[in-house]
Scaffold this motif. Structure first.
Motif, PDB file in Angstrom:
ATOM      1  N   PRO A 148      -7.490  -0.407  -8.004  1.00 38.39           N
ATOM      2  CA  PRO A 148      -7.107   0.843  -7.344  1.00 38.39           C
ATOM      3  C   PRO A 148      -5.742   1.299  -7.863  1.00 38.39           C
ATOM      4  O   PRO A 148      -4.797   0.506  -7.868  1.00 38.39           O
ATOM      5  CB  PRO A 148      -7.031   0.458  -5.873  1.00 38.39           C
ATOM      6  CG  PRO A 148      -7.982  -0.667  -5.743  1.00 38.39           C
ATOM      7  CD  PRO A 148      -7.935  -1.406  -7.043  1.00 38.39           C
ATOM      8  N   LEU A 150      -3.167   3.118  -6.924  1.00 39.27           N
ATOM      9  CA  LEU A 150      -1.954   2.986  -6.120  1.00 39.27           C
ATOM     10  C   LEU A 150      -1.517   1.526  -6.053  1.00 39.27           C
ATOM     11  O   LEU A 150      -0.328   1.211  -6.115  1.00 39.27           O
ATOM     12  CB  LEU A 150      -2.210   3.532  -4.712  1.00 39.27           C
ATOM     13  CG  LEU A 150      -1.024   3.501  -3.764  1.00 39.27           C
ATOM     14  CD1 LEU A 150       0.137   4.271  -4.343  1.00 39.27           C
ATOM     15  CD2 LEU A 150      -1.398   4.072  -2.417  1.00 39.27           C
ATOM     16  N   LEU A 151      -2.505   0.622  -5.982  1.00 40.17           N
ATOM     17  CA  LEU A 151      -2.197  -0.806  -5.878  1.00 40.17           C
ATOM     18  C   LEU A 151      -1.456  -1.291  -7.114  1.00 40.17           C
ATOM     19  O   LEU A 151      -0.456  -2.007  -7.024  1.00 40.17           O
ATOM     20  CB  LEU A 151      -3.510  -1.577  -5.694  1.00 40.17           C
ATOM     21  CG  LEU A 151      -3.441  -3.101  -5.756  1.00 40.17           C
ATOM     22  CD1 LEU A 151      -2.470  -3.630  -4.732  1.00 40.17           C
ATOM     23  CD2 LEU A 151      -4.816  -3.687  -5.531  1.00 40.17           C
ATOM     24  N   ALA A 158       6.935  -3.221  -7.434  1.00 39.21           N
ATOM     25  CA  ALA A 158       7.464  -4.261  -6.554  1.00 39.21           C
ATOM     26  C   ALA A 158       8.156  -5.369  -7.331  1.00 39.21           C
ATOM     27  O   ALA A 158       9.155  -5.909  -6.868  1.00 39.21           O
ATOM     28  CB  ALA A 158       6.342  -4.847  -5.697  1.00 39.21           C
TER      29      ALA A 158
ATOM     30  N   GLY B 275      -6.560   1.514  -2.015  1.00 42.90           N
ATOM     31  CA  GLY B 275      -5.157   1.672  -2.374  1.00 42.90           C
ATOM     32  C   GLY B 275      -4.360   2.245  -1.219  1.00 42.90           C
ATOM     33  O   GLY B 275      -3.303   1.731  -0.855  1.00 42.90           O
ATOM     34  N   ASN B 276      -4.895   3.303  -0.595  1.00 46.43           N
ATOM     35  CA  ASN B 276      -4.172   3.928   0.503  1.00 46.43           C
ATOM     36  C   ASN B 276      -4.100   3.045   1.730  1.00 46.43           C
ATOM     37  O   ASN B 276      -3.213   3.200   2.569  1.00 46.43           O
ATOM     38  CB  ASN B 276      -4.825   5.269   0.869  1.00 46.43           C
ATOM     39  CG  ASN B 276      -4.508   6.329  -0.146  1.00 46.43           C
ATOM     40  OD1 ASN B 276      -3.414   6.354  -0.692  1.00 46.43           O
ATOM     41  ND2 ASN B 276      -5.457   7.193  -0.429  1.00 46.43           N
ATOM     42  N   PHE B 278      -3.064   0.284   1.848  1.00 50.78           N
ATOM     43  CA  PHE B 278      -1.791  -0.417   1.809  1.00 50.78           C
ATOM     44  C   PHE B 278      -0.754   0.246   2.699  1.00 50.78           C
ATOM     45  O   PHE B 278       0.027  -0.422   3.355  1.00 50.78           O
ATOM     46  CB  PHE B 278      -1.267  -0.488   0.367  1.00 50.78           C
ATOM     47  CG  PHE B 278      -1.765  -1.691  -0.333  1.00 50.78           C
ATOM     48  CD1 PHE B 278      -0.973  -2.793  -0.489  1.00 50.78           C
ATOM     49  CD2 PHE B 278      -3.060  -1.727  -0.802  1.00 50.78           C
ATOM     50  CE1 PHE B 278      -1.447  -3.922  -1.105  1.00 50.78           C
ATOM     51  CE2 PHE B 278      -3.544  -2.847  -1.415  1.00 50.78           C
ATOM     52  CZ  PHE B 278      -2.746  -3.950  -1.575  1.00 50.78           C
ATOM     53  N   LEU B 279      -0.730   1.578   2.663  1.00 50.63           N
ATOM     54  CA  LEU B 279       0.264   2.263   3.477  1.00 50.63           C
ATOM     55  C   LEU B 279      -0.242   2.464   4.896  1.00 50.63           C
ATOM     56  O   LEU B 279       0.496   2.303   5.856  1.00 50.63           O
ATOM     57  CB  LEU B 279       0.593   3.615   2.852  1.00 50.63           C
ATOM     58  CG  LEU B 279       1.018   3.544   1.393  1.00 50.63           C
ATOM     59  CD1 LEU B 279       1.212   4.921   0.835  1.00 50.63           C
ATOM     60  CD2 LEU B 279       2.277   2.736   1.285  1.00 50.63           C
ATOM     61  N   ILE B 283       1.383   1.461   8.635  1.00 47.81           N
ATOM     62  CA  ILE B 283       1.732   2.443   9.652  1.00 47.81           C
ATOM     63  C   ILE B 283       1.015   2.157  10.968  1.00 47.81           C
ATOM     64  O   ILE B 283       1.609   2.250  12.035  1.00 47.81           O
ATOM     65  CB  ILE B 283       1.400   3.864   9.157  1.00 47.81           C
ATOM     66  CG1 ILE B 283       2.231   4.165   7.918  1.00 47.81           C
ATOM     67  CG2 ILE B 283       1.646   4.891  10.236  1.00 47.81           C
ATOM     68  CD1 ILE B 283       1.724   5.318   7.120  1.00 47.81           C
ATOM     69  N   MET B 294       1.450  -5.710   1.199  1.00 43.94           N
ATOM     70  CA  MET B 294       2.625  -4.835   1.196  1.00 43.94           C
ATOM     71  C   MET B 294       3.887  -5.635   1.514  1.00 43.94           C
ATOM     72  O   MET B 294       4.913  -5.493   0.851  1.00 43.94           O
ATOM     73  CB  MET B 294       2.401  -3.764   2.267  1.00 43.94           C
ATOM     74  CG  MET B 294       3.200  -2.523   2.100  1.00 43.94           C
ATOM     75  SD  MET B 294       2.770  -1.646   0.622  1.00 43.94           S
ATOM     76  CE  MET B 294       4.279  -1.854  -0.256  1.00 43.94           C
ATOM     77  N   MET B 297       4.795  -7.672  -1.397  1.00 45.35           N
ATOM     78  CA  MET B 297       5.443  -6.895  -2.449  1.00 45.35           C
ATOM     79  C   MET B 297       6.903  -6.640  -2.124  1.00 45.35           C
ATOM     80  O   MET B 297       7.768  -6.747  -2.984  1.00 45.35           O
ATOM     81  CB  MET B 297       4.737  -5.563  -2.631  1.00 45.35           C
ATOM     82  CG  MET B 297       3.445  -5.706  -3.383  1.00 45.35           C
ATOM     83  SD  MET B 297       2.608  -4.153  -3.443  1.00 45.35           S
ATOM     84  CE  MET B 297       1.026  -4.674  -4.057  1.00 45.35           C
ATOM     85  N   LEU B 298       7.168  -6.300  -0.879  1.00 42.03           N
ATOM     86  CA  LEU B 298       8.544  -5.982  -0.525  1.00 42.03           C
ATOM     87  C   LEU B 298       9.428  -7.221  -0.563  1.00 42.03           C
ATOM     88  O   LEU B 298      10.618  -7.132  -0.771  1.00 42.03           O
ATOM     89  CB  LEU B 298       8.586  -5.319   0.855  1.00 42.03           C
ATOM     90  CG  LEU B 298       7.886  -3.963   0.883  1.00 42.03           C
ATOM     91  CD1 LEU B 298       7.932  -3.345   2.256  1.00 42.03           C
ATOM     92  CD2 LEU B 298       8.488  -3.008  -0.142  1.00 42.03           C
ATOM     93  N   LYS B 300       8.776  -9.731  -2.701  1.00 39.81           N
ATOM     94  CA  LYS B 300       8.552 -10.319  -4.020  1.00 39.81           C
ATOM     95  C   LYS B 300       7.902 -11.696  -3.928  1.00 39.81           C
ATOM     96  O   LYS B 300       8.299 -12.643  -4.596  1.00 39.81           O
ATOM     97  CB  LYS B 300       9.860 -10.407  -4.804  1.00 39.81           C
ATOM     98  CG  LYS B 300      10.452  -9.024  -5.059  1.00 39.81           C
ATOM     99  CD  LYS B 300      11.529  -9.089  -6.109  1.00 39.81           C
ATOM    100  CE  LYS B 300      12.297  -7.791  -6.205  1.00 39.81           C
ATOM    101  NZ  LYS B 300      11.749  -6.836  -7.123  1.00 39.81           N
ATOM    102  N   ILE B 305       1.198 -11.604  -4.077  1.00 36.49           N
ATOM    103  CA  ILE B 305       0.935 -10.331  -4.759  1.00 36.49           C
ATOM    104  C   ILE B 305      -0.229 -10.487  -5.721  1.00 36.49           C
ATOM    105  O   ILE B 305      -1.199  -9.725  -5.695  1.00 36.49           O
ATOM    106  CB  ILE B 305       2.180  -9.843  -5.538  1.00 36.49           C
ATOM    107  CG1 ILE B 305       3.330  -9.516  -4.585  1.00 36.49           C
ATOM    108  CG2 ILE B 305       1.835  -8.610  -6.376  1.00 36.49           C
ATOM    109  CD1 ILE B 305       4.603  -9.118  -5.300  1.00 36.49           C
ATOM    110  N   VAL B 308      -3.569 -10.927  -3.962  1.00 33.93           N
ATOM    111  CA  VAL B 308      -4.090  -9.692  -3.356  1.00 33.93           C
ATOM    112  C   VAL B 308      -4.680  -8.773  -4.431  1.00 33.93           C
ATOM    113  O   VAL B 308      -5.763  -8.206  -4.259  1.00 33.93           O
ATOM    114  CB  VAL B 308      -2.974  -8.964  -2.565  1.00 33.93           C
ATOM    115  CG1 VAL B 308      -3.412  -7.580  -2.172  1.00 33.93           C
ATOM    116  CG2 VAL B 308      -2.612  -9.769  -1.337  1.00 33.93           C
ATOM    117  N   ILE B 309      -3.985  -8.677  -5.576  1.00 31.62           N
ATOM    118  CA  ILE B 309      -4.541  -7.803  -6.629  1.00 31.62           C
ATOM    119  C   ILE B 309      -5.857  -8.367  -7.149  1.00 31.62           C
ATOM    120  O   ILE B 309      -6.804  -7.622  -7.402  1.00 31.62           O
ATOM    121  CB  ILE B 309      -3.551  -7.626  -7.796  1.00 31.62           C
ATOM    122  CG1 ILE B 309      -2.194  -7.172  -7.273  1.00 31.62           C
ATOM    123  CG2 ILE B 309      -4.069  -6.586  -8.778  1.00 31.62           C
ATOM    124  CD1 ILE B 309      -1.169  -7.042  -8.363  1.00 31.62           C
TER     125      ILE B 309
END
Lengths: 305, 340
Positions: A148, A150-151, A158, B275-276, B278-279, B283, B294, B297-298, B300, B305, B308-309
């Motif tokens: 994806p 965005l990922l 990051a 992908g979305n 994630f945000l 929220i 997420m 990632m923040l 590190k 990471i 997840v990918i």
């Protein structure tokens, strides 16, 4: 229409500028027939102008950076602060206009790097279809398109330092494969056209064939995709900055402003709502403009709905 | 016969893509950050600890050897430990994945149902007000990013007008059902716990809608344009000539071929949903793998990471194979091996 009525002796070959003007007039006519496209153009022009002239037209240009005025903090929208102020007393409207700068810069730079790279690789792979080069380029493209988008951008941004440059790098890395795939499809069919074979026969250089014979015939879809992509780049950039992987404070960025605002919901709703609207209006404007460019460049009279 | 070889080719390509993806992830998680061991332990860790970890992670060996050890671990399910939760990454993923799957599935259902509905309506009432309304909705729907929608939903339904829950998977005090699949709606149905089912469904609604709105209208536009193109074709005129009722022509003869272009981009839509997510998960405070990723990632957290990918890449590859199957089913030219 009138040309037919004129005597034959008056017909002369129009100069280059005249032809250019005529072509432009036709294109503009096609574009302006759709009111939504014109609306998009107006929105985009307004945003670009505002961003360029930000220091002169914003009511409080000094609020775009480090600025603290607790006396005027957290004010609701009013005549002096149209969109209200944030918890540091900074004018939201001024910050939004300054944030347009980063978003526009990002869209321009990302496309300026991703498009030439993607197009070049697509041309190579398409022209040398069936070769090892083609296999390597297109399989690498497949790999990048298998996550994806965005990922991938989030992950790259990051592991790098969070700032605007690295966000742009991350988005560029995920963007080029789309152009490679687009151009690849066109180049594979164009390379069998007679004008390419003819150029090969007279011994034209590969450079000439790739860039002078094949590329010009791919330009219209490329420009169309670019026009439609601007909105997407801005969207992804806003998403990155929303999670803190874009422009760092105190420099304003739209996504970052939205995410700052969410911490003070619902009392300081203007901190969230106005940057959100700004993102939406910006993307809407570029999408409408992109649709207009697509219709303008489309061959034939029927509109591609 | 031709369908088999078509699918086999797609499958081989997918395996290749996954291997390639693992290299990309390896580069992102192990090469780009410079010194993953230092990053894992933080700037204040003593040098000898960093060196020990470097040896343990095989970072002192050449890149190819490093990749070999890493991919061997990945293939056997050893994804390393998460720096944040201090647990095996695989365990974390098993725990958080179902929540995301549930969310993405529900929004995919939204996308499928409403895009077909809106697309068919817009085509049926072409150039009428229905068409115009859907067109305007489409422009706005695409222009508002899902994370902005999510924020606005939380603002509206979380604070101003709390008719529907806006945060989390279940209301406070609601006992989650026995975990069978990990999907709360299905688990609660299986155990016959309807109040929990209803609660879980209500919690799913807003995040799923925030994810779905963009893709719904994009797909609806594609379906509309495919249907209006097909309306001019001879076979439709023939069907009208036979006196077949309008709704049968629309539903049976026109819709099916018009879905092909929409289904072909469905894979991309699922990708944008994931992908979305994630945000949106962050929220809505949705305890899924995206929120986990997420956070990783923040902070590190490189093992988390990359895991997840990999998981998302795997799911995306599977979804694309599924999409190819559906397209093959819808398009007899592929199913029967004709020339495209």
């Amino acid at each position: 229409m009138n040309a037919n009525l004129q005597p034959a002796s008056d017909i002369n070959i129009p100069s280059f500028t005249a032809r250019f003007k005529e072509g432009f007039r036709k294109k503009w006519y096609k574009f302006s027939r759709n009111k939504l496209s014109v609306a998009g153009l107006v929105i985009v022009l307004a945003i670009v102008m505002a961003a360029v002239l930000a220091p002169y037209i914003t009511p409080y240009p000094e609020h775009a950076g480090k600025f603290v005025d607790y006396g005027n903090a957290s004010l609701a929208p009013s005549a002096t602060h149209l969109f209200g102020t944030d918890i540091f007393g900074r004018d939201i409207l001024s910050r939004i206009i300054f944030a347009f700068r980063g978003a526009l810069l990002m869209a321009v730079l990302v496309l300026a790097i991703a498009v030439p790279v993607g197009v070049f690789l697509g041309l190579l792979a398409g022209y040398y279809k069936g070769s090892l080069l083609d296999t390597i380029i297109m399989r690498v493209t497949d790999i990048f398109l298998s996550v994806p988008p965005l990922l991938l951008a989030l992950a790259i941004a990051a592991v790098l330092e969070p700032n605007l440059t690295n966000a742009m790098i991350a988005i560029t890395v995920m963007w080029w494969p789309w152009y490679t795939r687009l151009v690849y499809g066109m180049a594979t069919s164009l390379r069998n056209e007679y004008f390419v074979t003819a150029a090969e026969l007279i011994g034209a250089s590969k450079f000439h064939i790739l860039f002078r014979e094949i590329l010009p015939n791919c330009l219209s879809p490329i420009f169309t995709k670019m026009a439609l992509d601007v909105g997407w780049v801005i969207l992804i950039g806003a998403a990155l900055s929303f999670v803190g992987l874009g422009e760092q404070p105190p420099t304003p960025a739209l996504g970052q402003m939205v995410s700052d605002g969410t911490r003070y919901m619902p009392d300081l709703w203007w901190m969230t709502v106005f940057p959100s609207l700004a993102i939406a209006v910006m993307i809407l404007g570029f999408n409408l403009l992109g649709d207009g460019v697509r219709d303008m460049l489309a061959k034939g009279e029927h509109d591609h709905e | 016969m031709r369908l088999h070889s078509y699918l086999l080719r797609r499958l081989l390509l997918s395996i290749f893509v996954l291997v390639g993806l693992s290299i990309v992830i390896f580069i992102i998680a192990r090469v780009v950050p410079g010194d993953p061991a230092r990053m894992a332990l933080g700037p204040r860790a003593p040098q000898f600890a960093v060196d020990a970890l470097r040896e343990e992670m095989h970072l002192d060996k050449p890149l190819v050897t490093q990749y070999y050890y890493w991919i061997k671990g990945v293939a056997t399910g050893d994804l390393g430990k998460s720096l944040v939760t201090k647990r095996e990454v695989l365990e974390d993923i098993m725990e958080f994945l179902p929540a995301t799957m549930e969310l993405v599935m529900v929004s995919a259902i939204f996308v499928i149902v409403f895009s077909i509905l809106f697309g068919a309506l817009a085509a049926r009432y072409k150039d009428k007000w229905v068409d115009s309304v859907i067109r305007i909705m489409a422009y706005t729907g695409v222009a508002v990013p899902s994370f902005v929608l999510a924020v606005l939903f939380v603002l509206i339904f979380g604070y101003l007008w709390p008719v529907i829950p806006a945060l989390g998977r279940l209301g406070a005090g609601v006992q989650p059902p026995v975990s069978i699949t990990g999907l709360l709606t299905i688990d609660s149905l299986l155990t016959g716990d309807f109040p929990v089912f209803w609660d879980a469904l209500k919690h799913l609604f807003l995040p799923a809608l925030a994810l779905a709105i963009g893709p719904i209208f994009q797909e609806a536009r594609i379906i509309r344009s495919a249907m209006t193109d097909n309306m001019g074709k001879d076979y439709v005129a023939a069907a009208v000539g036979y006196g077949i009722p309008n709704h049968i022509i629309m539903g049976k003869y026109l819709l099916k071929p018009s879905l092909i272009p929409a289904v072909s981009v469905m894979g991309l839509d699922i990708a944008s949903l994931m992908g979305n997510a994630f945000l949106v998960e962050v929220i809505f405070n949705w305890p899924g793998i995206s929120r986990y990723g997420m956070e990783a990632m923040l902070r590190k957290d490189l093992n988390a990471i990359s895991a997840v990918i990999i998981v998302f890449g795997l799911i995306f590859v599977l979804v694309n194979i599924l999409v190819d199957l559906i397209v093959a089913y819808l398009d007899p030219r592929i199913r029967l091996g004709g020339k495209l």
